[in-house]
Design a protein around this motif. Structure first.
Motif, mmCIF file in Angstrom:
data_model
loop_
_atom_site.group_PDB
_atom_site.id
_atom_site.type_symbol
_atom_site.label_atom_id
_atom_site.label_comp_id
_atom_site.label_asym_id
_atom_site.label_seq_id
_atom_site.Cartn_x
_atom_site.Cartn_y
_atom_site.Cartn_z
ATOM 1 N N MET A 1 0.643 -1.335 -0.009
ATOM 2 C CA MET A 1 0.147 0.077 0.307
ATOM 3 C C MET A 1 1.136 1.236 0.401
ATOM 4 O O MET A 1 1.752 2.106 0.682
ATOM 5 C CB MET A 1 -1.133 0.108 1.610
ATOM 6 C CG MET A 1 -1.798 0.873 1.011
ATOM 7 S SD MET A 1 -3.467 1.024 2.845
ATOM 8 C CE MET A 1 -2.349 1.660 3.502
ATOM 9 N N ARG A 2 0.788 2.122 -0.596
ATOM 10 C CA ARG A 2 1.001 3.589 -0.808
ATOM 11 C C ARG A 2 0.668 4.165 -0.460
ATOM 12 O O ARG A 2 -0.472 4.018 -0.242
ATOM 13 C CB ARG A 2 1.200 4.049 -2.381
ATOM 14 C CG ARG A 2 2.065 2.743 -3.448
ATOM 15 C CD ARG A 2 2.541 3.486 -4.423
ATOM 16 N NE ARG A 2 3.237 4.933 -4.938
ATOM 17 C CZ ARG A 2 3.435 6.004 -4.968
ATOM 18 N NH1 ARG A 2 2.376 5.732 -5.914
ATOM 19 N NH2 ARG A 2 4.517 6.792 -4.792
ATOM 20 N N ILE A 3 1.671 4.809 0.799
ATOM 21 C CA ILE A 3 0.760 6.315 1.499
ATOM 22 C C ILE A 3 1.675 7.702 1.434
ATOM 23 O O ILE A 3 2.794 7.547 1.173
ATOM 24 C CB ILE A 3 0.998 5.657 2.973
ATOM 25 C CG1 ILE A 3 0.772 4.316 3.050
ATOM 26 C CG2 ILE A 3 1.265 7.123 4.155
ATOM 27 C CD1 ILE A 3 1.150 3.788 4.749
ATOM 28 N N LEU A 4 0.299 8.614 1.074
ATOM 29 C CA LEU A 4 1.252 9.903 0.931
ATOM 30 C C LEU A 4 1.075 10.473 2.572
ATOM 31 O O LEU A 4 -0.114 10.406 2.867
ATOM 32 C CB LEU A 4 0.179 10.714 -0.069
ATOM 33 C CG LEU A 4 0.878 12.036 0.092
ATOM 34 C CD1 LEU A 4 2.497 13.108 -0.395
ATOM 35 C CD2 LEU A 4 -0.206 12.706 -0.582
ATOM 36 N N TYR A 173 2.055 -0.259 -9.852
ATOM 37 C CA TYR A 173 1.633 0.143 -9.339
ATOM 38 C C TYR A 173 0.281 -0.751 -9.730
ATOM 39 O O TYR A 173 -0.985 -1.520 -8.997
ATOM 40 C CB TYR A 173 0.745 1.741 -9.348
ATOM 41 C CG TYR A 173 -0.935 1.483 -9.297
ATOM 42 C CD1 TYR A 173 -0.213 2.024 -7.556
ATOM 43 C CD2 TYR A 173 -1.801 1.749 -8.861
ATOM 44 C CE1 TYR A 173 -1.684 2.894 -6.722
ATOM 45 C CE2 TYR A 173 -2.838 1.831 -8.260
ATOM 46 C CZ TYR A 173 -3.111 2.735 -7.135
ATOM 47 O OH TYR A 173 -4.064 3.085 -6.918
ATOM 48 N N ILE A 174 -0.697 -0.185 -11.033
ATOM 49 C CA ILE A 174 -1.562 -1.457 -11.937
ATOM 50 C C ILE A 174 -1.326 -3.482 -11.809
ATOM 51 O O ILE A 174 -2.068 -4.034 -10.555
ATOM 52 C CB ILE A 174 -1.830 -1.700 -12.842
ATOM 53 C CG1 ILE A 174 -1.541 -0.215 -13.139
ATOM 54 C CG2 ILE A 174 -2.409 -2.167 -13.426
ATOM 55 C CD1 ILE A 174 -2.008 0.231 -15.042
ATOM 56 N N TYR A 175 0.255 -3.625 -12.059
ATOM 57 C CA TYR A 175 0.437 -4.876 -11.265
ATOM 58 C C TYR A 175 -0.016 -5.456 -10.232
ATOM 59 O O TYR A 175 -0.616 -6.543 -9.520
ATOM 60 C CB TYR A 175 1.605 -5.520 -11.614
ATOM 61 C CG TYR A 175 1.767 -6.951 -11.255
ATOM 62 C CD1 TYR A 175 1.627 -7.622 -12.644
ATOM 63 C CD2 TYR A 175 2.321 -7.848 -10.566
ATOM 64 C CE1 TYR A 175 1.286 -8.667 -12.032
ATOM 65 C CE2 TYR A 175 3.073 -8.734 -9.861
ATOM 66 C CZ TYR A 175 2.762 -9.342 -11.124
ATOM 67 O OH TYR A 175 3.107 -10.841 -11.008
ATOM 68 N N ASN A 176 0.533 -4.630 -9.093
ATOM 69 C CA ASN A 176 0.403 -4.820 -7.794
ATOM 70 C C ASN A 176 -0.929 -4.846 -6.631
ATOM 71 O O ASN A 176 -1.275 -5.362 -5.499
ATOM 72 C CB ASN A 176 1.879 -3.648 -6.814
ATOM 73 C CG ASN A 176 2.854 -3.962 -6.922
ATOM 74 O OD1 ASN A 176 2.995 -5.026 -7.209
ATOM 75 N ND2 ASN A 176 3.390 -3.321 -6.717
#
Length: 223
Positions: A1-4, A173-176
């Protein structure tokens, strides 16, 4: 998960980022509201964490701008203020969680894990629309002037693109977000399935298209 993570206090930002990275999350740090808004508008995140009191723009101002622009990414607000009015304002603007400083690092990690479970549970919206295109996720039906039934991976890929319309998404991102770790696949499948979807969008006479090149970024746009 990507977090800003947008927190102007450097020591706190470092501490928050470290505990989240230790949980396996990818964290991008910014240090004022203007940077937060620019990052949120130019990149894609699964979760955004905003301090309320930041230079240049407050966290509430950033949240308001994002929600008015249609950005529905989950947001946790952090504040040193305990007044009820501030929390109410943040929640009314569209915040998903509201934490009051000082925040124990274990609690922050637990809240993010809880929110991640909610994101996973609520990710599949039943019907998504963009331009002339409608995607019925549960029925795997893509329609515009005509309609077509998608395969499972095509549906998940189209869902990710529609939830992030007008945003450039990396191949990784899409793959994950579409393929699981257990799949016997690699990132090369992204371009293959993008190609399938481009053909099917043409087949239903859609006024949207997927821009991008193999192994680069992709963006769903109106044409």
């Amino acid at each position: 998960m990507r977090i800003l993570l947008a927190e102007d206090e450097l020591a706190l930002s470092k501490a928050y980022a470290q505990v989240l990275i230790m949980q396996g999350y990818e964290v991008e740090q910014v240090y004022d509201g203007k940077e937060a808004l620019e990052a949120a508008n130019s990149d894609t995140y699964d979760l955004m964490i905003f301090d309320v009191m930041m230079p240049k723009m407050s966290g509430l101002e950033v949240l308001k701008a994002l929600r008015e622009a249609g950005n529905t990414t989950y947001v946790i607000m952090l504040t040193a203020m305990s007044e009820l009015d501030d929390k109410v304002e943040g929640l009314e603007l569209g915040a998903d969680e509201y934490l009051t400083k000082p925040i124990p690092l274990k609690e922050l990690a637990a809240r993010v894990r809880s929110l991640e479970r909610r994101i996973d549970t609520n990710y599949n919206e039943n019907v998504l629309t963009f331009g002339s295109v409608k995607l019925n996720v549960s029925q795997q039906e893509l329609s515009a002037k005509n309609s077509i039934i998608l395969a499972g991976k095509e549906t998940k890929l189209m869902e990710v693109l529609m939830l992030n319309k007008n945003k450039k998404l990396s191949t990784e991102y899409i793959y994950n977000h579409v393929w699981s770790k257990d799949d016997d696949s690699d990132t090369g499948y992204v371009w293959i399935y993008i190609s399938y979807l481009k053909q099917k969008l043409k087949a239903i006479n859609a006024n949207v298209d997927i821009l991008g090149e193999e192994n680069r970024e992709f963006e769903l746009v109106e044409v």
